[in-house]
Scaffold this motif. Structure first.
Motif: not given
Length: 243
Positions: A91-93, A123-124, A165-170, A190-196
């Motif tokens: 997990l990266v922030v 998550v932004g 965000f998830r490192r592998d997704a990035f 890429e088929g993912y969802e985001n949250r804020y």
């Protein structure tokens, strides 16, 4: 926390000419993540001041701190990518290196990401009370409206440096300069969802902004066209089975 361990969380901070601000920011990050499995990676993007020297000196009493350095200035997005590629956490922030993103908000974003369904990759942060000039805020308001209209993403503030965000997704995303402003749209591609989440924002105490409204506008126009093209070239396979 020992930087040689295998942390769960990697805090990535790109910095360029942030002498006097980078080390206090690192100390705030250490306080915010105290008791958690984390590392922080500051990526110096060929600073011309004492930023790198100050960070290297701070490593003696900040064991979670790792310092990477570019020999040539490559920009914020490349510095973020350098940090994410070196990250040991899944997990990266990210935070901006100017100190305007309060580090105490970063664990909130990580916790929201952990609590979210597996298909949520980002998550932004959304700067609820942005501490910038009126001209900057107006320019960002219109840029966000245009980007959302053309890309169909769901972000109200892609310029906020606070993102978890998830490192592998990035690392699966196509890389280009200024990608950090298009992460929500690319995650959706890429088929993912985001949250804020709404986050605090602070006045810049040292240094100066690396961007002008005109420079950002010119870069954003070409980037926007590129991301629109990428969206048209996306084909997702649905579920993948292995036999």
């Amino acid at each position: 926390m020992n930087a040689s361990a295998s942390p769960e969380i990697s805090v990535v901070v790109p910095v360029h000419d942030e002498a006097g601000a980078a080390v206090p920011l690192a100390r705030e990050i250490a306080q915010a993540f105290a008791g958690r499995s984390y590392e922080m990676i500051f990526v110096d993007d060929a600073s011309r001041d004492a930023t790198l020297a100050e960070l290297r000196a701070a490593m003696a009493d900040l064991p979670a701190l790792r310092v990477l350095a570019h020999t040539s200035n490559a920009g914020q997005s490349r510095a973020v990518r350098t940090g994410v590629m070196a990250a040991r956490g899944s997990l990266v922030v990210t935070l901006d290196g100017d100190g305007q993103n309060p580090p105490h908000e970063a664990p909130r974003l990580i916790d929201a990401l952990v609590a979210a369904p597996a298909n949520v990759a980002l998550v932004g942060g959304v700067r609820a009370k942005r501490q910038d000039t009126g001209a900057k805020k107006q320019a960002s308001l219109w840029a966000n409206r245009i980007r959302k209209r053309l890309l169909g993403d769901d972000a109200d503030d892609t310029g906020c440096g606070l993102k978890a965000f998830r490192r592998d997704a990035f690392l699966a995303l196509p890389y280009f300069d200024h990608i950090h402003r298009y992460l929500p749209a690319l995650m959706i591609r890429e088929g993912y969802e985001n949250r804020y989440l709404d986050v605090d924002h602070r006045h810049r105490e040292t240094g100066r902004s690396k961007y002008t409204n005109w420079g950002r506008l010119m870069a954003s126009f070409s980037d926007l066209l590129g991301v629109m093209w990428l969206k048209t070239r996306s084909r997702r396979p649905g579920a993948v089975s292995e036999f």
